[in-house]
Structures are given as structure tokens and as C-alpha cells.
Design a protein around this motif. Sequence first.
Motif, PDB file in Angstrom:
ATOM      1  N   SER A 218     -18.795  -0.782   5.857  1.00 53.28           N
ATOM      2  CA  SER A 218     -18.483  -0.006   4.657  1.00 53.28           C
ATOM      3  C   SER A 218     -19.454   1.139   4.408  1.00 53.28           C
ATOM      4  O   SER A 218     -19.256   1.915   3.470  1.00 53.28           O
ATOM      5  N   ARG A 219     -20.484   1.246   5.225  1.00 49.07           N
ATOM      6  CA  ARG A 219     -21.478   2.301   5.020  1.00 49.07           C
ATOM      7  C   ARG A 219     -20.872   3.677   5.312  1.00 49.07           C
ATOM      8  O   ARG A 219     -20.333   3.902   6.398  1.00 49.07           O
ATOM      9  N   PRO A 220     -20.981   4.605   4.373  1.00 48.86           N
ATOM     10  CA  PRO A 220     -20.556   5.974   4.676  1.00 48.86           C
ATOM     11  C   PRO A 220     -21.546   6.641   5.621  1.00 48.86           C
ATOM     12  O   PRO A 220     -22.729   6.285   5.654  1.00 48.86           O
ATOM     13  N   HIS A 221     -21.063   7.614   6.386  1.00 42.65           N
ATOM     14  CA  HIS A 221     -21.895   8.273   7.395  1.00 42.65           C
ATOM     15  C   HIS A 221     -21.837   9.791   7.215  1.00 42.65           C
ATOM     16  O   HIS A 221     -21.056  10.473   7.891  1.00 42.65           O
ATOM     17  N   PRO A 222     -22.673  10.324   6.338  1.00 46.43           N
ATOM     18  CA  PRO A 222     -22.639  11.777   6.119  1.00 46.43           C
ATOM     19  C   PRO A 222     -22.976  12.579   7.374  1.00 46.43           C
ATOM     20  O   PRO A 222     -22.497  13.699   7.541  1.00 46.43           O
ATOM     21  N   GLU A 223     -23.771  11.994   8.273  1.00 44.76           N
ATOM     22  CA  GLU A 223     -24.146  12.717   9.492  1.00 44.76           C
ATOM     23  C   GLU A 223     -22.945  12.944  10.414  1.00 44.76           C
ATOM     24  O   GLU A 223     -22.987  13.812  11.284  1.00 44.76           O
ATOM     25  N   ARG A 224     -21.884  12.182  10.205  1.00 44.65           N
ATOM     26  CA  ARG A 224     -20.672  12.362  11.006  1.00 44.65           C
ATOM     27  C   ARG A 224     -19.617  13.171  10.253  1.00 44.65           C
ATOM     28  O   ARG A 224     -18.483  13.295  10.712  1.00 44.65           O
ATOM     29  N   GLY A 225     -19.977  13.677   9.107  1.00 46.58           N
ATOM     30  CA  GLY A 225     -19.009  14.332   8.238  1.00 46.58           C
ATOM     31  C   GLY A 225     -18.435  15.613   8.819  1.00 46.58           C
ATOM     32  O   GLY A 225     -19.030  16.263   9.681  1.00 46.58           O
ATOM     33  N   ASP A 226     -17.271  15.987   8.303  1.00 48.62           N
ATOM     34  CA  ASP A 226     -16.543  17.174   8.733  1.00 48.62           C
ATOM     35  C   ASP A 226     -16.946  18.345   7.845  1.00 48.62           C
ATOM     36  O   ASP A 226     -16.707  18.343   6.638  1.00 48.62           O
ATOM     37  N   ASP A 227     -17.552  19.371   8.438  1.00 49.69           N
ATOM     38  CA  ASP A 227     -18.008  20.524   7.660  1.00 49.69           C
ATOM     39  C   ASP A 227     -16.843  21.276   7.026  1.00 49.69           C
ATOM     40  O   ASP A 227     -17.010  21.927   5.987  1.00 49.69           O
ATOM     41  N   ALA A 228     -15.670  21.207   7.623  1.00 49.71           N
ATOM     42  CA  ALA A 228     -14.501  21.864   7.028  1.00 49.71           C
ATOM     43  C   ALA A 228     -14.124  21.203   5.705  1.00 49.71           C
ATOM     44  O   ALA A 228     -13.745  21.886   4.745  1.00 49.71           O
ATOM     45  N   TRP A 229     -14.233  19.865   5.652  1.00 48.43           N
ATOM     46  CA  TRP A 229     -13.989  19.174   4.384  1.00 48.43           C
ATOM     47  C   TRP A 229     -15.035  19.581   3.345  1.00 48.43           C
ATOM     48  O   TRP A 229     -14.716  19.830   2.188  1.00 48.43           O
ATOM     49  N   ARG A 230     -16.299  19.623   3.754  1.00 50.35           N
ATOM     50  CA  ARG A 230     -17.358  20.003   2.816  1.00 50.35           C
ATOM     51  C   ARG A 230     -17.109  21.400   2.260  1.00 50.35           C
ATOM     52  O   ARG A 230     -17.268  21.644   1.050  1.00 50.35           O
ATOM     53  N   ALA A 231     -16.729  22.341   3.111  1.00 49.17           N
ATOM     54  CA  ALA A 231     -16.451  23.705   2.653  1.00 49.17           C
ATOM     55  C   ALA A 231     -15.270  23.728   1.687  1.00 49.17           C
ATOM     56  O   ALA A 231     -15.274  24.477   0.698  1.00 49.17           O
ATOM     57  N   HIS A 232     -14.278  22.911   1.964  1.00 52.85           N
ATOM     58  CA  HIS A 232     -13.096  22.816   1.092  1.00 52.85           C
ATOM     59  C   HIS A 232     -13.501  22.356  -0.308  1.00 52.85           C
ATOM     60  O   HIS A 232     -13.139  22.989  -1.312  1.00 52.85           O
ATOM     61  N   TYR A 233     -14.269  21.287  -0.388  1.00 56.67           N
ATOM     62  CA  TYR A 233     -14.675  20.761  -1.700  1.00 56.67           C
ATOM     63  C   TYR A 233     -15.635  21.724  -2.403  1.00 56.67           C
ATOM     64  O   TYR A 233     -15.559  21.910  -3.622  1.00 56.67           O
ATOM     65  N   ARG A 234     -16.530  22.333  -1.654  1.00 56.41           N
ATOM     66  CA  ARG A 234     -17.465  23.277  -2.265  1.00 56.41           C
ATOM     67  C   ARG A 234     -16.715  24.469  -2.867  1.00 56.41           C
ATOM     68  O   ARG A 234     -17.008  24.899  -3.984  1.00 56.41           O
ATOM     69  N   GLU A 235     -15.734  24.982  -2.136  1.00 61.19           N
ATOM     70  CA  GLU A 235     -14.960  26.116  -2.651  1.00 61.19           C
ATOM     71  C   GLU A 235     -14.182  25.731  -3.907  1.00 61.19           C
ATOM     72  O   GLU A 235     -14.167  26.482  -4.901  1.00 61.19           O
ATOM     73  N   LEU A 236     -13.563  24.561  -3.889  1.00 58.89           N
ATOM     74  CA  LEU A 236     -12.809  24.113  -5.061  1.00 58.89           C
ATOM     75  C   LEU A 236     -13.707  23.982  -6.287  1.00 58.89           C
ATOM     76  O   LEU A 236     -13.343  24.407  -7.389  1.00 58.89           O
ATOM     77  N   LEU A 237     -14.877  23.413  -6.107  1.00 60.77           N
ATOM     78  CA  LEU A 237     -15.769  23.219  -7.256  1.00 60.77           C
ATOM     79  C   LEU A 237     -16.353  24.544  -7.734  1.00 60.77           C
ATOM     80  O   LEU A 237     -16.639  24.705  -8.933  1.00 60.77           O
ATOM     81  N   GLN A 238     -16.535  25.498  -6.849  1.00 68.11           N
ATOM     82  CA  GLN A 238     -16.974  26.825  -7.286  1.00 68.11           C
ATOM     83  C   GLN A 238     -15.893  27.504  -8.120  1.00 68.11           C
ATOM     84  O   GLN A 238     -16.194  28.134  -9.139  1.00 68.11           O
ATOM     85  N   VAL A 239     -14.650  27.392  -7.687  1.00 72.16           N
ATOM     86  CA  VAL A 239     -13.542  27.955  -8.469  1.00 72.16           C
ATOM     87  C   VAL A 239     -13.482  27.282  -9.833  1.00 72.16           C
ATOM     88  O   VAL A 239     -13.337  27.953 -10.872  1.00 72.16           O
ATOM     89  N   ARG A 240     -13.598  25.957  -9.853  1.00 68.11           N
ATOM     90  CA  ARG A 240     -13.540  25.231 -11.122  1.00 68.11           C
ATOM     91  C   ARG A 240     -14.666  25.682 -12.060  1.00 68.11           C
ATOM     92  O   ARG A 240     -14.427  25.969 -13.233  1.00 68.11           O
ATOM     93  N   GLN A 241     -15.885  25.738 -11.526  1.00 65.63           N
ATOM     94  CA  GLN A 241     -17.027  26.077 -12.366  1.00 65.63           C
ATOM     95  C   GLN A 241     -16.929  27.492 -12.922  1.00 65.63           C
ATOM     96  O   GLN A 241     -17.257  27.735 -14.088  1.00 65.63           O
ATOM     97  N   ARG A 242     -16.459  28.433 -12.103  1.00 64.46           N
ATOM     98  CA  ARG A 242     -16.442  29.826 -12.554  1.00 64.46           C
ATOM     99  C   ARG A 242     -15.274  30.128 -13.489  1.00 64.46           C
ATOM    100  O   ARG A 242     -15.446  30.791 -14.514  1.00 64.46           O
ATOM    101  N   TRP A 243     -14.080  29.635 -13.133  1.00 67.18           N
ATOM    102  CA  TRP A 243     -12.882  30.100 -13.825  1.00 67.18           C
ATOM    103  C   TRP A 243     -12.316  29.118 -14.842  1.00 67.18           C
ATOM    104  O   TRP A 243     -11.668  29.541 -15.801  1.00 67.18           O
ATOM    105  N   LEU A 244     -12.540  27.827 -14.611  1.00 66.11           N
ATOM    106  CA  LEU A 244     -11.883  26.836 -15.459  1.00 66.11           C
ATOM    107  C   LEU A 244     -12.811  26.192 -16.476  1.00 66.11           C
ATOM    108  O   LEU A 244     -12.503  26.164 -17.671  1.00 66.11           O
TER     109      LEU A 244
END
Length: 585
Positions: free
Chosen positions: A477-503
Motif C-alpha cells: 500500500s506504500r505510495p511511490h512518488p519516485e515512480r510518479g508520472d511527471d505528466a500527471w504532476r504537470a496536469h494537477y499543478r496546472e489545474l490548481l494554478q487555474v483554480r487559485q488565480r481565477w476561481l
Amino acid sequence: MTLPTGLQHGAWVLPDGRVRFSLWAPDAQRVELELGGGGRHDLARAADGWFSAEIPAIVGQTYRYRIDHDLLVADPASRDQAGGVEGESRVTDPSAYRWLHPNWRGRPWHEAVIYELHVGLCDGFSALQGRLEELAALGVTAIELMPLNAFPGRRNWGYDGVLPYAPSCAYGDPDTLRRLIDSAHGLGLMVIIDVVYNHFGPQGNYLGRYASAFFRADQQTPWGPAIDFRHPAVREFFIGNAQMWVREYRVDGLRIDAVHAIADNDFLRELAERARQAAEGRELHLILENENNQASLLQSPRGFDAQWNDDLHHCLHVLLTGEDEAYYVDYSHKPIEQLCRCLSEGFAFQGETDYRGIARGEPSAELTPQAFVAFLQNHDQVGNRALGERLTTLAHTDRLRAASALVLLSPMVPMLFMGEEWGEQQPFLFFTDYQGELARAVTDGRREEFRRFRRFSSPGAAAWIPDPNDYQTFVASRPHPERGDDAWRAHYRELLQVRQRWLTPHLPGSRALAAQPLGERALSAKWRLADGSLWRLDLNLGTDDIGVEPPGEDAQVLFCCGQGVAHYRHGWLGAAALVASLETA
């Protein structure tokens, strides 16, 4: 209802070198304190089943209670355990910690972006402290810690605790937890604690032996007899716990687990009121898990801020996976219509009868969107699966990206589950650390529970369900950030930037206007923000393009997932797409 004068659950350090020890034991004839290195002391019987005494003791000294010359127990309100839940408790002085950020006042609720996590799977309080900067940089504004209270053994998924006042020593000591919270505040992160006030775990709880009035013989829950909140001492035990987290750990919020198993709404309202008083002017956010969808609990300004929106999750899960067993059957016939109702009114069930034949829910359309916490995954919806699968292994990637965009760009309060932001594929399994007969009973019960599902109904199929007590179940059950997908990280980062700035700046006073289906797997939803602008989300979880109302000429397309902006402006929404647009007033 009040307690006898001066009595509170637990051990309280006094200014004269003594400690007041108090235990509610209405079934006991005699209670003795066994003080580490300090002999044995009788506690005096007080009114209404209380035993108490003020005895010379020092911070760090261990103690236990002996009931009627026989039963040795930890303090049920122990703030620190020297060993396991059946070992010795330890005298603490919460006021000794010196906060580095004593002027932290919290953040308003509309700024919340919650990240739910399990401290044990993050290697404890100290290791988690090292990850806070990463979460703040992602755009998270609040971490929600799954239950911290002491449990049997060295690992537990969190909901089998027996000493709600004592952070598990498997994660670190109380001051290490304070340092974690202190560091979070220094980074602008709120800290929310998940608390369980509806039951105790099956091992290490001896209240039934000396304080049977804690429980009701006339009401049962999935975990046994219901807690009896009619008794002042019982109410104070749990309200005192909430006050402890707020005062002694300076947490920013509490998430109260499964309040549908608490039949006393007056207790819940008193809990909310007194927890807010304990915050002494700081922001405090109170969140419910409540299958009953009681909108009335969310309507008082001194009550609860929000509820986990399971209805919204279930609609999205069905649309993403096609699953239709157990409670998902309620959402399998018209999931897009129910999702539209969630986006426009809050709950899908507002008095309708569910698959069990039970009418549940209250009208919720008058509530603000921020009265609902939206999510695609959480500990329940992943950990309560037989194999603990995450959506990355159950759903098509492009549709999952579009659904995550809906959650993060809705005016509801969004919540992520640990690892979601890097596309984690490791499961989150139900894990415990029981021994002997109890271990076998938990394993057998878990496997029996899932035999009603088609996948595990054939002979021998349930044996594939992991043993909760096997150490490898925890490891898996241990999560493994070292194996994470950078495309997913960029997706979430972009969404949260849009939320913080505009919403986020325009959420207070926002309201839902409408959400309309655009076919069986697509919708268009609109909200009026506080500045009068129109916030619009168009979602298509289908496999074909679908026609939509083109955005107005002045509308800004702020986020586009799965297709080109020109395609959208010509009135078409692509497959597996979400578009967010803003039209100023």
C-alpha cells in the motif's frame, strides 16, 4: 449537562507539582492508580461514577489504572502511550511546546484544496514534515491526516483506534506531531485531523468492563453497540477530544467520521459549537462524513462547514469504470443526470429511496457549493475495495484526466488522495496488525464480506483478497512518488494554478445556476461567482465528439483538456475532454 466540578477525563498537570487523575468508571467499586516509580494510590469516588485524586507526579511519568483489584487498563484519555494501547500511559504537559508560528490564524474555507494521506504510509510525522514543501508547491492548502489515535500493533489503516487522545507511537510522539503541524503552518498549509467518534476498535478497549454506560444496548452499528451520547461523561469524552486537537495541537479542522452512526444530532451541534470556542478566534473548519445527507447540519454558521460528497464520487466512478454493484447500483442507470444534480444542488439523494429501500437525504440546493467536498478517490473508496485498486488501474487515462479537472475546477472544495497527483498505481489496501483469533476473524470477515460480489462469488475466489494482517499488505500500500508520472504532476499543478488565480478569489457568495446533460456521458455546468462573472465547465466522458453551446465572444477559455480551443469555440466538445471558461460580468 455538566460534569462534577473540576473533573475532566485524563491526567492534568497542576501548578503545585501534582497531577489530577480522573477516570469515569461507573461500574467499578474501586479504582487505583499505579504510578511508575511511585507506588499505588486509591482514587476517591466522586459523584456520577467518577474517581479522582491529585497526586504528586511529574511529566513523563507512566501510570495505569487498576479496576477492582483485577483489571489493569490504560487511561482511555491518555495523551501519550509508553507502549501499545494496553500498556502504560504517560503524563504530558501540552503547554510545554513552544510554537514557532504562534500567530497563525488559519485560512478561510474557500481557499481549501485538501490532500488526504496516511501518516504511517509516509513513514511517520518527521518524514511527512519533509514532504510539506512539495505539497505546498503543488497548490495544496490543507493536509488531512487519517486518524492518528493509538491502535493495536504497529500498523493500522486508521479506523480501529481505541485511545482517541493519544497519537500512535508508531508515528512519533506528541511534540513531533506538533512540529509537523507547526511546519505546515509556516508554509501556509492547514492541517485537518480525521477523528472517529462513532466506535472503538476491537482490541484494547475495556470501557465495557468498567463503564458499560458508554454504549447503548438498544442501538447497533456495523461496529457493535452505538455510543451513548446521552451521558454527560460520554459527551465530554468526545467533545474534550475535539477541544484537545484544537487547543493543544492547533489544528485547523476536524473531519468527523461516519456521523450517520451517531444518532444524536444535538451532540453533533454541541461538538461543533464548543470546538469553535476552543479555536479562540482562529479559523476552524468542521467536515462531516454522513451517508444520511443531512443538509440541516450544514446550514448553521456555528455548525459544520461541509460534507464529503459521496454522491458526486459515485456518479463519476460509475461513468469512469462502469461498475454497478453494491451502492453503485443507485448511480448506474442515469449517472450523468445525478452528476448534474450534484453540481447544481449538492446531493443526488435528497430524500429518494436507495438500493437498500431506505429514504435518505434532505434538500440541499440552498447550500453554497463550498458546503461539499468533491473527490475522485479517498481512503474509503479505495481502501474498502477488496483489492484496493486506484482509478489509474480502473479507468481510461484521458477520461480520468477530464474527471480530475472537473473535481479541481468545480466551486466545491476539492480533495486529492495521496499519490493521485503523480498517477500512483499501487493499491491502498485495508491493513491491520492483529494477532491470534482476532487476526483470523478479521481476515475471514473481510473475505466473506466480498463474496456477494460477482468477482469473488465462485469457490476459492475470495482467497485472492489480501490478508489485512500480512505485513506485505501494508508494504503493497506504500505510495511511490519516485515512480510518479511527471505528466500527471504537470496536469494537477496546472489545474490548481487555474483554480487559485481565477476561481478561488471569487468563491465566497458563489452559487450554482444549472447543470444540463449533453447526452449519456457529457454535461455543461454553470455557476455565478461573487463578482458576477459566469464560471462554466463542459465535460465529456464519452468516446465521441458532442455538440455544445459555443462560449460567448467575451468568454476566456482558461483550461482545455483533450481537445483544441478552436474546436470548442465552434460548438464541439471532444471525447474525454473538459473545458473551463470564464465570462466576466
